[in-house]
Scaffold this active site. Sequence first.
Site, PDB file in Angstrom:
ATOM      1  N   HIS A 179       0.832  -1.212   0.000  1.00 58.26           N
ATOM      2  CA  HIS A 179       0.000   0.000   0.000  1.00 58.26           C
ATOM      3  C   HIS A 179       0.865   1.260   0.000  1.00 58.26           C
ATOM      4  CE1 HIS A 179      -2.850  -3.036   1.801  1.00 58.26           C
ATOM      5  NE2 HIS A 179      -3.514  -2.571   0.762  1.00 58.26           N
ATOM      6  N   HIS A 180       2.096   1.146  -0.468  1.00 59.92           N
ATOM      7  CA  HIS A 180       2.923   2.363  -0.473  1.00 59.92           C
ATOM      8  C   HIS A 180       2.378   3.391  -1.463  1.00 59.92           C
ATOM      9  CE1 HIS A 180       4.600   0.437  -4.030  1.00 59.92           C
ATOM     10  NE2 HIS A 180       5.179   1.568  -4.336  1.00 59.92           N
ATOM     11  N   LYS A 224      -3.101  -2.479  -7.642  1.00 61.53           N
ATOM     12  CA  LYS A 224      -3.496  -2.834  -9.008  1.00 61.53           C
ATOM     13  C   LYS A 224      -2.985  -4.208  -9.377  1.00 61.53           C
ATOM     14  CE  LYS A 224      -5.003  -1.212 -13.056  1.00 61.53           C
ATOM     15  NZ  LYS A 224      -5.764  -2.456 -13.185  1.00 61.53           N
ATOM     16  N   LYS A 232       6.770  -4.262 -10.555  1.00 65.93           N
ATOM     17  CA  LYS A 232       6.510  -3.881 -11.951  1.00 65.93           C
ATOM     18  C   LYS A 232       6.063  -2.416 -12.047  1.00 65.93           C
ATOM     19  CE  LYS A 232       4.360  -7.134 -13.932  1.00 65.93           C
ATOM     20  NZ  LYS A 232       3.431  -8.118 -14.483  1.00 65.93           N
ATOM     21  N   LYS A 274      -3.186  -8.762  -6.728  1.00 63.43           N
ATOM     22  CA  LYS A 274      -3.559  -9.807  -7.685  1.00 63.43           C
ATOM     23  C   LYS A 274      -4.764 -10.557  -7.151  1.00 63.43           C
ATOM     24  CE  LYS A 274      -1.978 -11.296 -11.680  1.00 63.43           C
ATOM     25  NZ  LYS A 274      -1.315 -10.475 -12.707  1.00 63.43           N
ATOM     26  N   SER A 334      -3.187   0.174 -18.555  1.00 63.87           N
ATOM     27  CA  SER A 334      -4.256   0.170 -17.556  1.00 63.87           C
ATOM     28  C   SER A 334      -4.234   1.486 -16.777  1.00 63.87           C
ATOM     29  CB  SER A 334      -4.077  -0.983 -16.568  1.00 63.87           C
ATOM     30  OG  SER A 334      -4.654  -2.158 -17.083  1.00 63.87           O
TER      31      SER A 334
HETATM   32  P1  NAD Z   1      -4.454 -16.053 -21.746  1.00 65.99           P
HETATM   33  O1  NAD Z   1      -5.396 -16.847 -20.934  1.00 65.99           O
HETATM   34  O2  NAD Z   1      -5.001 -15.059 -22.696  1.00 65.99           O
HETATM   35  O3  NAD Z   1      -3.465 -16.994 -22.594  1.00 65.99           O
HETATM   36  C1  NAD Z   1      -2.645 -17.974 -22.048  1.00 65.99           C
HETATM   37  C2  NAD Z   1      -2.377 -19.022 -23.121  1.00 65.99           C
HETATM   38  O4  NAD Z   1      -1.383 -19.934 -22.659  1.00 65.99           O
HETATM   39  C3  NAD Z   1      -3.606 -19.844 -23.482  1.00 65.99           C
HETATM   40  O5  NAD Z   1      -3.757 -19.858 -24.895  1.00 65.99           O
HETATM   41  C4  NAD Z   1      -3.290 -21.225 -22.906  1.00 65.99           C
HETATM   42  O6  NAD Z   1      -3.882 -22.286 -23.627  1.00 65.99           O
HETATM   43  C5  NAD Z   1      -1.784 -21.252 -23.035  1.00 65.99           C
HETATM   44  N1  NAD Z   1      -1.143 -22.221 -22.164  1.00 65.99           N
HETATM   45  C6  NAD Z   1      -1.495 -22.632 -20.925  1.00 65.99           C
HETATM   46  N2  NAD Z   1      -0.624 -23.536 -20.449  1.00 65.99           N
HETATM   47  C7  NAD Z   1       0.288 -23.728 -21.418  1.00 65.99           C
HETATM   48  C8  NAD Z   1       1.437 -24.546 -21.540  1.00 65.99           C
HETATM   49  N3  NAD Z   1       1.828 -25.356 -20.569  1.00 65.99           N
HETATM   50  N4  NAD Z   1       2.153 -24.478 -22.683  1.00 65.99           N
HETATM   51  C9  NAD Z   1       1.791 -23.653 -23.673  1.00 65.99           C
HETATM   52  N5  NAD Z   1       0.712 -22.855 -23.624  1.00 65.99           N
HETATM   53  C10 NAD Z   1      -0.029 -22.885 -22.509  1.00 65.99           C
HETATM   54  O7  NAD Z   1      -3.482 -15.373 -20.666  1.00 65.99           O
HETATM   55  P2  NAD Z   1      -2.615 -14.054 -20.851  1.00 65.99           P
HETATM   56  O8  NAD Z   1      -3.427 -12.908 -20.372  1.00 65.99           O
HETATM   57  O9  NAD Z   1      -2.007 -14.031 -22.199  1.00 65.99           O
HETATM   58  O10 NAD Z   1      -1.499 -14.288 -19.730  1.00 65.99           O
HETATM   59  C11 NAD Z   1      -0.370 -15.109 -19.973  1.00 65.99           C
HETATM   60  C12 NAD Z   1       0.721 -14.753 -18.985  1.00 65.99           C
HETATM   61  O11 NAD Z   1       1.031 -13.359 -19.101  1.00 65.99           O
HETATM   62  C13 NAD Z   1       0.368 -14.968 -17.513  1.00 65.99           C
HETATM   63  O12 NAD Z   1       1.541 -15.330 -16.810  1.00 65.99           O
HETATM   64  C14 NAD Z   1      -0.076 -13.584 -17.056  1.00 65.99           C
HETATM   65  O13 NAD Z   1       0.064 -13.394 -15.657  1.00 65.99           O
HETATM   66  C15 NAD Z   1       0.897 -12.724 -17.836  1.00 65.99           C
HETATM   67  N6  NAD Z   1       0.462 -11.334 -18.025  1.00 65.99           N
HETATM   68  C16 NAD Z   1      -0.704 -11.034 -18.656  1.00 65.99           C
HETATM   69  C17 NAD Z   1      -1.059  -9.697 -18.843  1.00 65.99           C
HETATM   70  C18 NAD Z   1      -2.293  -9.298 -19.598  1.00 65.99           C
HETATM   71  O14 NAD Z   1      -2.449  -8.088 -19.869  1.00 65.99           O
HETATM   72  N7  NAD Z   1      -3.161 -10.209 -19.997  1.00 65.99           N
HETATM   73  C19 NAD Z   1      -0.223  -8.682 -18.356  1.00 65.99           C
HETATM   74  C20 NAD Z   1       0.974  -9.024 -17.728  1.00 65.99           C
HETATM   75  C21 NAD Z   1       1.315 -10.356 -17.577  1.00 65.99           C
END
Ligand code: NAD
Length: 477
Positions: free
Chosen positions: A69-70, A75, A99, A111, A368
């Site tokens: 909460h700094h 978010k 981040k 989260k 965001s």
């Molecule tokens: P998403 O659900 O849109 O996509 C994830 C994809 O990974 C899916 O297509 C899924 O089938 C695939 N997947 C799952 N397990 C797998 C495996 N073992 N091997 C290969 N593919 C696999 O999710 P996203 O929003 O793209 O998020 C993906 C990562 O990015 C997460 O770690 C998330 O925390 C991180 N992230 C997302 C955002 C965002 O804006 N969405 C921002 C920062 C970080």
Amino acid sequence: MDNIIIADQETHFFNDVCTYFDHAAQFTKHDAGLLDQIKSCNSVYRFRFPIRKGNGFEVIDAWRVEHSHHQSPTKGGIRYSEMVNEDEVMALAALMTYKCAIVNVPFGGAKGGIKINPKNYTVQELENITRRYTVELIKKNFIGPSIDVPAPDYGSGEREMSWIADTYATMNPGQGDALGCVTGKPIALHGIAGRREATGRGVAIAVRECVNVGEDMQKIGLTAGLNGKKVIVQGLGNVGYYSAKFLTEFGATIVGLCEFEGAIYNEDGLDFDAVFQHRKATGSILGYAGATKEFTTSGEGLEQPCDILVPAALENQITIENVGRLQAKIIAEGANGPTTPEAEAVFYANGGIIIPDMYANAGGVTVSYFEWLKNLSHVSFGRMNRRFEENSNLNLVNMVEGITGVALSPLQRSTIIKGASELELVNSGLEDTMIRSYHEIRETYKNNPGIDTLRTAAFVGAINKIAVSYQNLGIWP
Ligand code: NAD
């Protein structure tokens, strides 16, 4: 810190984040108490609620963690996954804190997690789950435009964010800023242009910045520039798809794609969009006609020849077990936590470099932040100044043409005159953020001989910035 045991599964993600933190903290000069405060999760809310499913009921496990909460609000996204657990949500919340500090976004980290596989629920059930999750957060004051602002993560997207916004606004009648309670909303519900692709665009900019530094590329045996660089992407979801799209636009070649069901490869390049359509139609990336090699596991795909590997699925994909078989020289972490600390050490020792998650995928939270600003100001970017800018540019062009006697072509005129749209402003802010942050991290890495990785450098910068916030609050001298 001991690893947390959940059922019979040992989890270590939060511990891994703390390990990285402790290692980086050695390169700072802060009081041990302050470091402990920065590292700890401030609030962990675990809850369960029932939903109607078929003819019966099911009880859903869920979490919201506010790590720091700094800065307010906190978010972070909400993960919909049957694998999600408290340790994972704590780790992801902590990463959000660091981040935000790295990219100078004035939020604390948070989260959320809902332990379901969205594929097993109807749209109506998912809506019920999401709305009930939101109500539970409202009851405990764990959501609000100035309190804690969720966003999409693995398994969630614009649709879920709409349900959250609507539930929050309904439960808070008359609150003018209610739609700022969540980001990643559709444009029609006061989302922002460019948010959907922001994380992947940010990953691609991060990679471009890294490979453009000739001196660093020489050290790892690569030429400078993205042109022709071979890339493998794991995960064809939001982050993976847009990372592949923008890396291709910047000149790289996607040679491998890995999904849940397996992996495909072609050293001459894969059309990632065609693969995406093929998966949509058939439910699998396997069987895509343009691939020359197919693998039945995602892991095998990671080990194929390439220059850059972009894990964009989930954590713990690159471990001590498989790191030695990777052929990439650069890992750009689109996902959160894809590389374990032990694997990172081996990858660097083998002459590679890792662009760490807490910077590489920060494009999402950056945009965001822009969406939140838009919601609080109740006006879209560019609305007040676009026409004014165009008129000023027009006057200037007319004057220059009059003085020089040189008439510009219609295309030249419109290019110079055009005022910036919301999307252009968002992309410009995102690009600026990613470029500045990369070089800030790199400078710390380069100028401090003890700092062994870009991740350590990123942590050092984040810790120092968060420490200043606490000092400004008067909590620490
Ligand atoms: P998403 O659900 O849109 O996509 C994830 C994809 O990974 C899916 O297509 C899924 O089938 C695939 N997947 C799952 N397990 C797998 C495996 N073992 N091997 C290969 N593919 C696999 O999710 P996203 O929003 O793209 O998020 C993906 C990562 O990015 C997460 O770690 C998330 O925390 C991180 N992230 C997302 C955002 C965002 O804006 N969405 C921002 C920062 C970080």
